[in-house]
Design an enzyme around this catalytic site. Sequence first.
Site, short mmCIF file in Angstrom:
data_model
loop_
_atom_site.label_atom_id
_atom_site.label_comp_id
_atom_site.label_asym_id
_atom_site.label_seq_id
_atom_site.Cartn_x
_atom_site.Cartn_y
_atom_site.Cartn_z
N ARG A 45 48.00 91.78 59.92
CA ARG A 45 48.69 93.25 60.49
C ARG A 45 48.03 94.17 59.25
O ARG A 45 47.97 95.73 58.96
CB ARG A 45 50.11 93.82 60.20
CG ARG A 45 50.88 92.58 61.20
CD ARG A 45 50.89 93.31 62.22
NE ARG A 45 51.83 92.32 63.48
CZ ARG A 45 52.75 92.79 63.77
NH1 ARG A 45 53.27 94.70 63.61
NH2 ARG A 45 53.55 92.64 65.17
N ARG A 49 50.74 100.36 60.51
CA ARG A 49 51.39 101.61 60.31
C ARG A 49 51.21 101.93 58.75
O ARG A 49 51.25 103.05 58.86
CB ARG A 49 52.54 101.54 60.51
CG ARG A 49 52.19 101.62 62.30
CD ARG A 49 54.50 101.69 63.41
NE ARG A 49 53.95 100.41 62.85
CZ ARG A 49 55.66 99.49 63.40
NH1 ARG A 49 56.60 100.82 63.71
NH2 ARG A 49 55.74 98.44 62.89
N ARG A 58 47.38 106.31 66.62
CA ARG A 58 48.38 105.83 67.40
C ARG A 58 48.84 106.99 68.13
O ARG A 58 49.00 107.20 69.26
CB ARG A 58 48.87 105.13 65.94
CG ARG A 58 50.68 104.86 67.61
CD ARG A 58 50.52 103.69 67.79
NE ARG A 58 52.00 103.18 67.86
CZ ARG A 58 52.61 103.66 69.27
NH1 ARG A 58 52.13 104.72 69.58
NH2 ARG A 58 53.57 102.92 69.18
N ASP A 95 47.84 93.23 70.98
CA ASP A 95 48.90 92.90 69.95
C ASP A 95 49.22 90.26 71.12
O ASP A 95 48.86 90.88 72.15
CB ASP A 95 50.36 93.26 71.04
CG ASP A 95 51.29 93.13 70.15
OD1 ASP A 95 51.79 93.00 68.77
OD2 ASP A 95 52.13 91.89 70.83
N TYR A 171 59.15 86.38 73.53
CA TYR A 171 59.78 88.02 74.21
C TYR A 171 60.08 87.68 74.94
O TYR A 171 60.39 88.28 76.24
CB TYR A 171 58.65 88.70 73.81
CG TYR A 171 59.01 88.90 72.03
CD1 TYR A 171 59.37 89.61 71.38
CD2 TYR A 171 57.83 87.77 71.24
CE1 TYR A 171 59.35 90.01 70.59
CE2 TYR A 171 57.91 87.93 70.47
CZ TYR A 171 58.31 88.96 69.52
OH TYR A 171 57.95 88.88 68.18
O1 1CP Z 1 45.73 94.29 62.07
C1 1CP Z 1 46.40 93.79 62.87
O2 1CP Z 1 46.64 92.56 62.40
C2 1CP Z 1 47.06 94.09 64.48
C3 1CP Z 1 46.96 93.91 65.13
C4 1CP Z 1 48.26 93.21 66.41
C5 1CP Z 1 48.64 91.05 65.90
C6 1CP Z 1 47.78 89.89 65.30
C7 1CP Z 1 49.46 93.74 66.39
C8 1CP Z 1 49.80 94.73 66.05
N1 1CP Z 1 50.38 92.64 66.53
C9 1CP Z 1 50.56 91.65 65.95
C10 1CP Z 1 50.58 89.75 66.18
C11 1CP Z 1 52.50 90.25 66.29
N2 1CP Z 1 52.45 91.12 67.88
C12 1CP Z 1 52.90 88.72 66.44
C13 1CP Z 1 52.83 88.02 65.38
C14 1CP Z 1 52.80 88.50 64.01
C15 1CP Z 1 53.83 88.38 63.32
O3 1CP Z 1 54.62 88.04 63.38
O4 1CP Z 1 54.01 89.64 62.97
C16 1CP Z 1 53.81 89.54 67.13
C17 1CP Z 1 55.42 88.62 66.11
C18 1CP Z 1 53.48 91.31 67.59
C19 1CP Z 1 54.97 91.23 68.01
C20 1CP Z 1 55.44 93.30 68.08
N3 1CP Z 1 54.28 93.52 67.86
C21 1CP Z 1 55.84 93.01 67.22
C22 1CP Z 1 57.42 92.32 67.08
C23 1CP Z 1 58.55 92.88 67.87
C24 1CP Z 1 59.91 92.25 67.39
O5 1CP Z 1 60.86 92.82 66.93
O6 1CP Z 1 60.28 90.81 67.28
C25 1CP Z 1 55.62 94.77 67.17
C26 1CP Z 1 56.99 95.62 66.25
C27 1CP Z 1 54.84 94.75 67.75
C28 1CP Z 1 54.09 96.14 68.11
C29 1CP Z 1 52.59 95.81 66.75
N4 1CP Z 1 51.94 95.48 67.52
C30 1CP Z 1 50.84 95.90 66.27
C31 1CP Z 1 50.93 96.58 65.56
C32 1CP Z 1 50.36 97.42 64.99
C33 1CP Z 1 52.31 96.95 65.75
C34 1CP Z 1 53.42 98.23 66.32
C35 1CP Z 1 53.47 98.93 67.02
C36 1CP Z 1 52.54 100.68 66.80
O7 1CP Z 1 51.80 101.20 66.17
O8 1CP Z 1 53.89 101.29 66.59
#
Ligand code: 1CP
Length: 365
Positions: A45, A49, A58, A95, A171
């Site tokens: 990640r 943010r 964003r 994502d 999901y």
């Molecule tokens: O630098 C990076 O890693 C950016 C790319 C990236 C990756 C590899 C993002 C951007 N998401 C992910 C993987 C991801 N997404 C996973 C696997 C890794 C982990 O366990 O953290 C999972 C479970 C998700 C699902 C997801 N996407 C969630 C979790 C939801 C939950 O409650 O279970 C969330 C909040 C997101 C949104 C997201 N994805 C990525 C970002 C930067 C964000 C935040 C969104 C924003 O900018 O508001």
Amino acid sequence: MSGGQPQKSTDQSASKASSNKPFLKLLKQGPKDPLPATPPIWMMRQAGRYLPEYREVRKQAGGFLNLCYNPKNACEVTLQPIRRYGFDAAILFSDILVVPDALGQPVRFETGEGPRLDPITDAAGLAKLDPLKTSKTYSSIYETVDRIKSELPDETTLIGFCGAPFTVATYMIAGRGTPDQAPARTLAYRDPDLFQNMIDMLVDSSIEYLRGQIDAGAQVVQVFDSWASVLPDEEFQKWCLEPMVRICEALGQSHPLTPIIGFPRAVGPLYKPYLEKTGVNAIGCDTSLSLSYIRDELQPHAVVQGNLDPMLLLNGGPQFENRVRKIIETLAGGRHIFNLGHGIIKETPLKNVERLVELVRGSAK
Ligand code: 1CP
């Protein structure tokens, strides 16, 4: 379905390019090759943010998925942490939920609330998805990869990724993130055939998606199984291990030169069978694994990646610094990529990340 068909290998460029990329070079080395003076480093990640420049893009992107599907903006935020910290690897900004979205289960991101999907709970819901429709969505991501590749510094490796079928299915079935993934687990017990069909669809689509990313320029791929730990052993074998074995076999046929990193987060003693059965080149170690287990049980068989607690990075101070040193020292005898045990927390001070990079890069004996 295109997922199962081997294609002509298009990952030749990955082999030529590895010599000046410390991260890629390490992943392609054998256990007996000379090790780099300090471990390559990137952070899960790392684009996100905690970075003010990310929040700026964003804000203007008009929705999270719009950001993922806009090659210019997605390329920009992928590169931001590389410019700021010079990490050894960039990870494609996207994502794991792009896959259900591409299959025809629309994903929305509500502000401050995480993802929302219309839950799939029966065969009729699954039948609405169309694996032949993914190419339009996936191609915008491939365009991002292509752009990143042309803008990335020479020494930086580009990582593509997807979610593991089980984690993505949690999901799709719940329609949102859940603390215990109960809806998916319930469906898997209640209707294993339906669950298997969903997993099969995700295996094929993930193979197609990863192959496309590699063809577009990703030099390594990581598969995130963030929720694998909620399954008992037998179900873990069936819903996590077997699908990952199929993904690795398919990529091994079509793109044998592209290293694969597996991340079966928090599965404890199942890490070892995961490594043995999937044959991944590298294994993402979560925070809960002890350093001696990583060193003795995993590192002889694969490159290990991890495992600083993101909470220690957030807090900084002597405890953080000592732990960074301890991780590096304990794993210095083998192949190690420095990373966190899970994604960086968005409140993490920038100066702590800077200090982390300084500590890792200054750790040469
Ligand atoms: O630098 C990076 O890693 C950016 C790319 C990236 C990756 C590899 C993002 C951007 N998401 C992910 C993987 C991801 N997404 C996973 C696997 C890794 C982990 O366990 O953290 C999972 C479970 C998700 C699902 C997801 N996407 C969630 C979790 C939801 C939950 O409650 O279970 C969330 C909040 C997101 C949104 C997201 N994805 C990525 C970002 C930067 C964000 C935040 C969104 C924003 O900018 O508001």
